[in-house]
Design an enzyme around this catalytic site. Sequence first.
Site: not given
Length: 734
Positions: A413, A466
């Site tokens: 993330d 990401e």
Amino acid sequence: MSSSHTAVQPDESAINALVVARHGDPFALLGPHAEGDRVCIRTYLPQALGVEVLRRGTEEPVATMEQDARFPGLFTAYLQTNEPYLLRIRWSSGIQVTEDPYSFGPLMGEMDIYLFAEGNHRNLGQSFGAQYMEIEGVQGVRFAVWAPNAKRVSVVGDFNAWDGRRHPMRARHPAGVWELFIPRLQPGEVYKYEILGPHGVLPLKADPMALATQMPPETGSVVAEPYDFHWNDAEWLAKRAERQGLSAPMSIYELHAGSWRREGGSEGRLYNWHELAEHLIPYIKELGFTHIELMPIMEHPFGGSWGYQLLSQFAPSARYGSPKDFAAFVDACHQADIGVILDWVPAHFPTDAHGLGEFDGTALYEYAHPFEGFHQDWDTYIYNLGRTEVHGFMLASGLHWLKHFHVDGLRVDAVASMLYRDYSRKDGEWIPNRYGGRENLEAIDFLRHLNDVVKVEAPGALVIAEESTAWPGVSRPTEVGGLGFAYKWNMGWMHDTLKYIAEDPVNRCYHHDKMTFGLVYAFSEHFVLPISHDEVVHGKRSLIDKMPGDRWQKFANLRAYLGFMWAHPGKKLLFMGAEFGQWREWSHDHELDWYLLSNYADHQGVHKLVADLNRIYRSEPALYEQDDRPDGFQWLIGDDYSNSVYAWLRWSHDREPLLVVANFTPVVRHGYRIGVPKDGQWQEIFNSDAEVYGGSNVGNGGGVLAEAVESHGEQSSVVLDLPPLGIVMLRPSR
């Protein structure tokens, strides 16, 4: 029992420091010590009524310990020989018989400590934290925690009335690791660390390397059961690298474990891992997804963070069961040929007092300066990955999930926030790197190291970024200067195409390039096309509610958009609820609106369409084999702005073509000619406007015959009826 220490009689100041819990070396006073020709045993047990020394094995009394009148709770006895012993402690609540924690010598191996300090210990979850184990024939729990700037660290819990004077730990210098073995302690015990920092006693801290935790909102760490899960997924693991390779189909269903489905309805009880497996696996099989991706399931204090502000990098959340339960879930998925990807967060952590922030009274896990160590967007601390111990802590966390839970991939993330020191900061509010640049060199080194180590330690596992910027080489190997990720989320494609599809069809001609621009860079990285949870929250509206038009047009647009996505180069990711057109924005507090799928034909149509897209995707090599290669894609029509029509070919390794044609207006296009590379019959294998999906059933009767009429650079062509707001796919008949 370890060899007794030779020690002089402690002076009053040393004992007083022990009594007020300020002594940094409790083993210098407590436990067995040689004094002349005798052995002095000393223990500090506040509130104890009396203590006897027993011979270990027979439990026969050896000596009665004398309590120091000046220091209540300090007991001393002298023995003639140095031999293993027990303590029989009389409390107001009863009798306790146990070995003396201070009779054991140093616990952690020198190699463990060396590798930890070096930042390259790859099994911290099996060496640090609370380990239920046997030492010198005695069962108990060995605790180990890193707190280099602490003056004293104690383990506290119900087992010692949360009294930091009872179990102060031994410091292992110079690594700053504190350790203690507490005999006879059992799995299931709740504990924390009481730390005396440079400026006083801190709020009780949870264990950074705990393997289990209490159920939130409680914040204690829990001694985990020994990990003895019997796996049944050898066949899956043997084929994993092939199934997750660049030339394999990957279709990922992203979900939040606590709000996919619940027992008793929308606000009912959370499913545990066994119940989730029972309901989720048949659903995933029905829809044909190859993988699931779980939003973070590591323990986190605040459910509203969806797991992205987590504090336990080694512990599955108690919300869904034990670590063993989670292992069983992964194993069940693998036996059903479903891969499991976890969202993982090495970028930042929350500021909760029991967490990692100022863990030993100093900035330990985080950068000290707020321009480096505090994330303004999320009110969180930023990991100082330039510190070797923190680098190693996060490396071991990633490997923990991949190796000990057989997870097939980590989706990392917020990579963009890790790469840039000025991420979301104004001028003057960030600190340049040592070369004066904006790149976070320490985080870059960490990500490269992580990706290289995963390839060795967890063969076939994926690490997915990401990452939302134009950083070059995110998914290129580290040896050629890349970051080494297996895949990167294609955030640009997602933003452009969602903006296009939200436009009224009348205006789409002015935004035509939003759908074509992704092909300019489609092969510069190994991409996943993500329609994730972030796109259906915070006022962005659900996927179907982004669509323009009346109800019929909204569903037609959704079906066409999903068809476009599945036919576009790149692996697929779809967030839960989009597969049946949920109207409501996602909420972590409620299950999906399953009644829509049960009661409405148009929602059922979208559900069937997704299942068919996955089936076609997995059965047509042209749709996945060359995702990463320009050879796998060929534009036929990319410039029909006025009609909002696009047409392209996908090619397999064996040069088998698949024709894709999209019409993003509600107008039927009759007699639309498109060039094709082969003569003969072309079979229509997919039509998003089919009646079975809720469409108007405009199509081409199952197929068309290619004519020897040159068009779009091809010697042959087909004449098609293009359905309104629809996508069709055709291939040469076999």
